[in-house]
Design an enzyme around this catalytic site. Sequence first.
Site, PDB file in Angstrom:
ATOM      1  N   GLY A  18      36.896  64.019  -5.513  1.00  0.00           N
ATOM      2  CA  GLY A  18      37.316  63.196  -4.372  1.00  0.00           C
ATOM      3  C   GLY A  18      38.364  63.900  -3.534  1.00  0.00           C
ATOM      4  N   ASP A  64      30.374  59.039 -15.509  1.00  0.00           N
ATOM      5  CA  ASP A  64      30.979  57.801 -15.032  1.00  0.00           C
ATOM      6  C   ASP A  64      32.032  57.374 -16.061  1.00  0.00           C
ATOM      7  OD1 ASP A  64      31.507  55.053 -14.628  1.00  0.00           O
ATOM      8  OD2 ASP A  64      29.552  54.764 -13.665  1.00  0.00           O
ATOM      9  N   TYR A  70      33.931  62.413 -24.783  1.00  0.00           N
ATOM     10  CA  TYR A  70      34.679  63.131 -25.821  1.00  0.00           C
ATOM     11  C   TYR A  70      34.821  64.574 -25.399  1.00  0.00           C
ATOM     12  CZ  TYR A  70      33.997  58.934 -28.457  1.00  0.00           C
ATOM     13  OH  TYR A  70      34.027  57.618 -28.835  1.00  0.00           O
ATOM     14  N   THR A  98      35.488  50.421 -13.051  1.00  0.00           N
ATOM     15  CA  THR A  98      36.028  51.789 -12.999  1.00  0.00           C
ATOM     16  C   THR A  98      37.507  51.782 -13.327  1.00  0.00           C
ATOM     17  OG1 THR A  98      34.366  52.579 -11.449  1.00  0.00           O
ATOM     18  CG2 THR A  98      36.459  53.757 -11.467  1.00  0.00           C
ATOM     19  N   TYR A 151      39.917  45.876  -6.346  1.00  0.00           N
ATOM     20  CA  TYR A 151      40.741  47.098  -6.351  1.00  0.00           C
ATOM     21  C   TYR A 151      42.159  46.768  -6.815  1.00  0.00           C
ATOM     22  CZ  TYR A 151      42.755  51.474  -4.487  1.00  0.00           C
ATOM     23  OH  TYR A 151      43.394  52.693  -4.333  1.00  0.00           O
TER      24      TYR A 151
HETATM   25  P1  NAD Z   1      38.217  59.236  -3.241  1.00  0.00           P
HETATM   26  O1  NAD Z   1      37.299  58.098  -3.072  1.00  0.00           O
HETATM   27  O2  NAD Z   1      38.125  60.376  -2.294  1.00  0.00           O
HETATM   28  O3  NAD Z   1      38.129  59.837  -4.708  1.00  0.00           O
HETATM   29  C1  NAD Z   1      37.811  59.060  -5.836  1.00  0.00           C
HETATM   30  C2  NAD Z   1      36.932  59.893  -6.748  1.00  0.00           C
HETATM   31  O4  NAD Z   1      36.614  59.108  -7.927  1.00  0.00           O
HETATM   32  C3  NAD Z   1      35.592  60.242  -6.091  1.00  0.00           C
HETATM   33  O5  NAD Z   1      35.314  61.610  -6.293  1.00  0.00           O
HETATM   34  C4  NAD Z   1      34.585  59.346  -6.799  1.00  0.00           C
HETATM   35  O6  NAD Z   1      33.285  59.885  -6.819  1.00  0.00           O
HETATM   36  C5  NAD Z   1      35.210  59.238  -8.169  1.00  0.00           C
HETATM   37  N1  NAD Z   1      34.771  58.046  -8.924  1.00  0.00           N
HETATM   38  C6  NAD Z   1      34.710  56.777  -8.475  1.00  0.00           C
HETATM   39  N2  NAD Z   1      34.255  55.966  -9.456  1.00  0.00           N
HETATM   40  C7  NAD Z   1      34.046  56.762 -10.544  1.00  0.00           C
HETATM   41  C8  NAD Z   1      33.567  56.526 -11.857  1.00  0.00           C
HETATM   42  N3  NAD Z   1      33.240  55.297 -12.278  1.00  0.00           N
HETATM   43  N4  NAD Z   1      33.467  57.572 -12.701  1.00  0.00           N
HETATM   44  C9  NAD Z   1      33.790  58.836 -12.306  1.00  0.00           C
HETATM   45  N5  NAD Z   1      34.233  59.119 -11.068  1.00  0.00           N
HETATM   46  C10 NAD Z   1      34.370  58.086 -10.199  1.00  0.00           C
HETATM   47  O7  NAD Z   1      39.709  58.610  -3.216  1.00  0.00           O
HETATM   48  P2  NAD Z   1      41.108  59.338  -3.217  1.00  0.00           P
HETATM   49  O8  NAD Z   1      41.787  58.989  -1.960  1.00  0.00           O
HETATM   50  O9  NAD Z   1      40.963  60.734  -3.620  1.00  0.00           O
HETATM   51  O10 NAD Z   1      41.846  58.528  -4.370  1.00  0.00           O
HETATM   52  C11 NAD Z   1      41.993  59.053  -5.680  1.00  0.00           C
HETATM   53  C12 NAD Z   1      42.776  58.071  -6.530  1.00  0.00           C
HETATM   54  O11 NAD Z   1      44.064  57.847  -5.943  1.00  0.00           O
HETATM   55  C13 NAD Z   1      42.111  56.717  -6.674  1.00  0.00           C
HETATM   56  O12 NAD Z   1      42.315  56.266  -7.994  1.00  0.00           O
HETATM   57  C14 NAD Z   1      42.864  55.851  -5.705  1.00  0.00           C
HETATM   58  O13 NAD Z   1      42.879  54.512  -6.102  1.00  0.00           O
HETATM   59  C15 NAD Z   1      44.261  56.453  -5.758  1.00  0.00           C
HETATM   60  N6  NAD Z   1      44.986  56.192  -4.511  1.00  0.00           N
HETATM   61  C16 NAD Z   1      44.674  56.889  -3.371  1.00  0.00           C
HETATM   62  C17 NAD Z   1      45.364  56.585  -2.205  1.00  0.00           C
HETATM   63  C18 NAD Z   1      45.092  57.318  -0.926  1.00  0.00           C
HETATM   64  O14 NAD Z   1      45.654  56.955   0.110  1.00  0.00           O
HETATM   65  N7  NAD Z   1      44.289  58.352  -0.881  1.00  0.00           N
HETATM   66  C19 NAD Z   1      46.341  55.573  -2.193  1.00  0.00           C
HETATM   67  C20 NAD Z   1      46.588  54.895  -3.371  1.00  0.00           C
HETATM   68  C21 NAD Z   1      45.921  55.220  -4.531  1.00  0.00           C
END
Ligand code: NAD
Length: 320
Positions: A18, A64, A70, A98, A151
């Site tokens: 991500g 996922d 493991y 998730t 969320y």
């Molecule tokens: P993003 O959507 O770009 O990245 C999330 C990643 O998690 C993606 O690659 C997605 O494919 C993967 N993913 C989702 N569900 C999954 C699952 N069940 N199993 C395996 N992989 C899974 O979002 P981001 O902005 O990179 O955010 C990353 C983390 O940081 C998240 O947990 C988000 O809640 C947290 N966060 C981000 C922000 C922000 O502003 N970017 C703010 C607060 C919290």
Amino acid sequence: MPVDAIDRPRSLVTGGAGFLGSHLCDRLLAQGHEVICVDNYYTGNKRNLHQVLDNPNFEAIRHDVTFPIYLETDRIFNLACPASPPKYQNDPIQTTKTSVHGAINMLGLAKRLGIPILQASTSEVYGDPAVHPQTEDYWGHVNPIGPRSCYDEGKRCAETLFFDYHRQLSLEIKVARIFNTYGPRMDANDGRVVSNFVVQALQKRPLTIFGDGSQTRSFCFVDDLVDGLIRLMNSPPEVTGPINLGNPSEFTMLELAELVIELTGTDSSIEFRELPVDDPMRRRPDITRAKEDLEWEPKVALREGLSQTINYFDDLLSDD
Ligand code: NAD
Ligand code: UDP
């Protein structure tokens, strides 16, 4: 400092394909770590990893996190979860799974291995906050049954699990409450405000402001955020968090739109749309704790970070 192969620490990054996760993988590899990325590519993309796929210290696994896994690692950064409101609301049951099942599985792995684990929590745990700016001891103002709840409540439950594993099983935990972060490698169609405005401006389409644009957010550039996450992971065991990571400079969405228009030089207009349900009106982190515990504070101003983000999307869109 170069690390001998035998001493190379290994990090597991869930959600590593991500936006934030891929930058974190880059930074850990640059510091001489081995990195295992676990991702199901729901909102992530292999494109975000192309620069590390040939690195012998990097490995990507399609998995996922709602199912157990493991493997052997020295520490876990748990980032897997869609972060964009339209994306996490698209399959809300999976979003809660998730956060909650993913946390249980990763905490179980950390427990078996006896290793530290960091949770990417969020400012959304404060909901539509009645306290401003938000300090970590504020319990939040969250609707438990609205469209954002999958969320918000999923992340709140994950925090509960982290602190119970810490209290009951003495697991070393690190909980980061991340505020709105932006930068290169956001998905162009992800739906978050910075990527929406930049892509709309570059395509000379109207910028879509939800509501009257008076709601505020505080935007942190990705490089600063990744630095904060790594400092938190490297902090002494007694530093568990929760700890706010974000940039305290606060902007209205109207100000953001005007800045994007100025920096892109577009002649796009602004179009006002309906405000989504439960959209928080104000958000700004109090980062006193991060300054004290991690000696961390953001360095990149919005204007500078936006310019880098605009350059990234400009290249991306001209490649399409
Ligand atoms: P993003 O959507 O770009 O990245 C999330 C990643 O998690 C993606 O690659 C997605 O494919 C993967 N993913 C989702 N569900 C999954 C699952 N069940 N199993 C395996 N992989 C899974 O979002 P981001 O902005 O990179 O955010 C990353 C983390 O940081 C998240 O947990 C988000 O809640 C947290 N966060 C981000 C922000 C922000 O502003 N970017 C703010 C607060 C919290
Ligand atoms: N927003 C907007 N136009 C857009 C996308 C979002 O005005 O095209 C607003 C949204 O209503 C919210 C703010 O921008 O008030 C931040 O939205 P985002 O989805 O980036 O993150 P949030 O902080 O709401 O999770």
